[in-house]
Design an enzyme around this catalytic site. Structure first.
Site, short mmCIF file in Angstrom:
data_model
loop_
_atom_site.label_atom_id
_atom_site.label_comp_id
_atom_site.label_asym_id
_atom_site.label_seq_id
_atom_site.Cartn_x
_atom_site.Cartn_y
_atom_site.Cartn_z
N GLU A 75 95.24 85.04 3.26
CA GLU A 75 94.58 86.07 4.00
C GLU A 75 93.78 86.95 3.02
O GLU A 75 92.76 87.49 3.43
CB GLU A 75 96.03 86.82 4.35
CG GLU A 75 96.66 86.50 5.70
CD GLU A 75 95.57 86.84 6.74
OE1 GLU A 75 94.92 85.47 7.33
OE2 GLU A 75 95.54 87.77 7.11
N ASP A 76 94.26 86.97 1.68
CA ASP A 76 93.47 88.08 0.84
C ASP A 76 92.57 87.55 -0.03
O ASP A 76 92.03 88.37 -0.73
CB ASP A 76 94.73 88.70 0.23
CG ASP A 76 95.52 89.66 1.33
OD1 ASP A 76 95.16 89.64 2.51
OD2 ASP A 76 96.76 89.90 0.89
#
Ligand code: MN
Length: 643
Positions: A75-76
């Site tokens: 996600e990051d």
């Protein structure tokens, strides 16, 4: 925590840990999150380490710890799930993907939905319970740094934790995590109450637990002297449970005696009373606090002996004594929490959950990490799945439900106008069997209408009824209709979807959009462009419409076939005749193609067969398909990407 300290901690409880894999995960996560900070201003990497540390306390296995370290990476950071899979294998990648998916679940915010949300989150992740464990640890670590957020955000997250995650922990028998999640939530939801309780409970929790440990040791020794084989453990009461008790009983803090509780689980009922005698010998029982729920069980069947004693140091402790059997019954009495209490479906659900709880309970006591791993990879919910809308709304469906069932479950109009389905961002046939955790998107077309063919594969009565209503079908067995269905099936099979499944988008995780202008065949020269709605439209290289596209938004596309160990699948619609399959397989043999698997499904007088095979030389594919199509009983043959 440094890498060496981390590995050392793991080896303490699991000498067989895969340290090479753990080191690799640690190094990658540290590198990938480099430069990122948490809301507290600390290095972001502290968070995955924190999550892994919480899991270590539960004796988590190597794959779980790796996934914990990597859980925010997709996600990051720029690391993709494919890279995780390549570097750490399927098991770790599935765990990371599972946690990422829960992140996106959109919880409905109403009293009515609470129990449903909890149920759905459990089912969606039940194939591998380790996903929930990582998610709970993630939430736990995040709750500890909530203080840096704005009050509205603190309250929202705390409320979600209290209403969703703490009950999930409860259902799984993870008492400590549940208690800690609730206490942290209380701190933000009722700060005054929290402060009051914290100051009142003079002893710190660890001290409470330490003094409890001493008592437990004393009880164990006395039981052993009398040859009573029993499990003894302590439960330090949490602030939130004290608060709940005060609210429920409308009493003040000073009226709460049992800040610590101890449980004694014996083998037989007479031993319960013997243990009670031993406890009353050790410490002074408080008058009017003894309750015999064994002789007189509670209305819900609960059986146990309750007594409250005063220690030599003046500490007041509640002790519960019961047999193993009574214990399991009391622990499983969670049915009352469920929305559809008493229905057959939920009784089954509760049985499954209680079985799962037993595994976790056993694991807590056995400390054998390696055994624990195997027992958790079980599909507990074989008759129900939960999939998600792209927004993260959970939708319950029966096993083997298809995108069409999903579409009708979301809305009748979506079902009626359903033209294509994307499952986990890949275009997928409408009769595809969905699996728990899938993210399903329905492409609607205002000109689309239900097909009679859908009646052959839908699993929900809702979809069936709506399709029949829309088509105004009265009888199922109309030979003409049957033939029509056949034609419709060929349409579905030869639709572009199969060929689109074989296109791989490099470096981007966006769904493909079927273009109306180009009839794309396998191995055609193709170009893709990212559209305004973040999909990729695919055209043949020479297509005139390419000029209208923003050339800067071109996406790199590849035909997938020589990836993933060169596995190709061909899907066949066959007449149910003896010897057809043998003829087909002989074509593969003649081309020296190794077959991986053959699956067949009976559909009335027809058979759908999927053959998966290894093929390095792509140019062979079209000729094999052409030869297969020449066999008389082969109605249709379509190449698919093996998934
Ligand atoms: Mn996280």
């Amino acid at each position: 925590m440094t890498l060496s300290a981390f590995i050392e901690e793991v080896l303490k409880y699991n000498p067989k840990a895969d340290t090479a894999l753990l080191k690799k995960a640690y190094v990658l996560a540290e590198k990938a999150h480099h430069g990122q900070t948490r809301s507290t201003g600390e290095d972001y990497f502290i968070h995955p380490i924190g999550v892994a540390t919480i899991l270590m306390k539960m004796y988590a296995d190597s794959a779980t710890l790796c996934a914990a370290l990597l859980h925010d990476i997709v996600e990051d950071t720029s690391v993709s799930i494919e890279q995780v899979k390549q570097l750490f294998g399927e098991e770790v990648a599935l765990l990371v993907e599972g946690v990422t998916k829960i992140e996106k679940i959109h919880f409905k915010d109403s009293e009515d939905y609470k129990a449903e949300n909890i149920r759905k989150i459990l089912i969606a992740t039940a194939k591998d319970v380790r996903v929930i464990l990582i998610k709970l640890a993630d939430r736990m670590d995040n709750m500890q740094t909530l203080k840096t957020f704005r009050p509205e955000k603190q309250q929202r997250i705390a409320k979600e934790t209290l209403e969703i995650y703490a009950p999930v922990a409860h259902k799984l028998g993870m008492w400590r995590l549940k208690g800690e999640l609730e206490d942290l939530s209380l701190r933000y939801l009722e700060p005054e109450v929290y402060k009051f309780l914290r100051s009142k409970v003079a002893e710190k929790r660890t001290e409470r637990e330490n003094s409890t440990e001493e008592m437990i040791a004393t009880i164990k020794q006395s039981l052993a002297e009398k040859h009573i084989d029993a499990i003894v453990y302590g439960r330090a009461k949490y602030f939130y449970s004290i608060y709940k008790k005060m609210k429920k009983k409308k009493i003040g803090f000073n009226d709460i005696y049992d800040l610590v509780a101890i449980r004694i689980i014996t083998k037989t009922m007479p031993e319960c009373y013997a243990a009670l005698g031993i406890v009353h010998d050790l410490w002074k029982p408080m008058p009017h606090r003894f309750k015999d729920y064994i002789a007189v069980p509670k209305a819900n069947g609960y059986q146990s002996l309750h007594t409250t004693i005063v220690t030599n140091k003046g500490k007041i402790v509640e002790i519960q004594i019961r047999t193993e059997e009574m214990h399991h019954i009391s622990e499983d009495g969670i049915a009352a929490h469920w929305k559809y209490h008493g229905t057959e479906r939920d009784k089954k659900f509760d049985r499954k959950i209680s079985w799962l709880k037993q595994i976790l309970e056993w694991k807590r006591q056995s400390k054998d990490a390696s055994d624990f791993i195997e027992s958790l990879k079980v599909d507990l919910f074989e008759d129900e799945i939960v999939v998600f809308t792209p927004k993260g709304d959970p939708i319950s469906l029966p096993t083997n439900a298809t995108p069409v069932d999903f579409a009708y479950m979301v809305h009748t109009n979506i079902g009626n106008k359903c033209s294509k389905a994307l499952v986990n961002n890949k275009i997928t046939p409408l009769d595809h069997n969905l699996e728990s955790g899938d993210i399903v998107e329905i492409v609607v077309n205002k000109n689309a209408e239900p097909s009679r063919q859908w009646l052959k594969f839908v699993k929900t009565s809702k979809a069936r009824t709506k399709i029949k209503n829309t088509l105004k079908i009265e009888h199922d067995h109309d030979p003409k209709a049957e033939r029509l269905k056949q034609d419709a099936f060929i349409d579905t099979l030869s639709s572009a979807s199969a060929v689109y499944n074989m296109i791989e988008v490099i470096g981007k995780n966006l769904p493909l959009k079927i273009s109306k202008c180009c009839d794309i065949k396998f191995n055609d020269k193709i170009k893709g462009f990212i559209t305004k709605d973040n999909k990729i439209t695919v055209h043949k290289e020479g297509c005139i419409n390419i000029h209208a596209m923003d050339q800067k938004r071109e996406a790199a596309l590849l035909w997938k076939v020589d990836n993933e160990k060169d596995v190709v699948a061909i899907r066949l619609l066959l007449e149910d005749k003896v010897g057809v399959l043998a003829k087909i397989l002989s074509i593969f043999a003649a081309n020296q193609v190794n077959i991986k698997s053959v699956n067949t499904k009976q559909r009335k007088d027809k058979v759908i067969t999927t053959i998966r095979f290894y093929l390095k030389e792509k140019e062979k594919l079209n000729s094999i398909v052409a030869k297969v199509k020449q066999i008389k009983s082969v109605i249709e043959a379509v190449i698919q990407k093996n998934t």
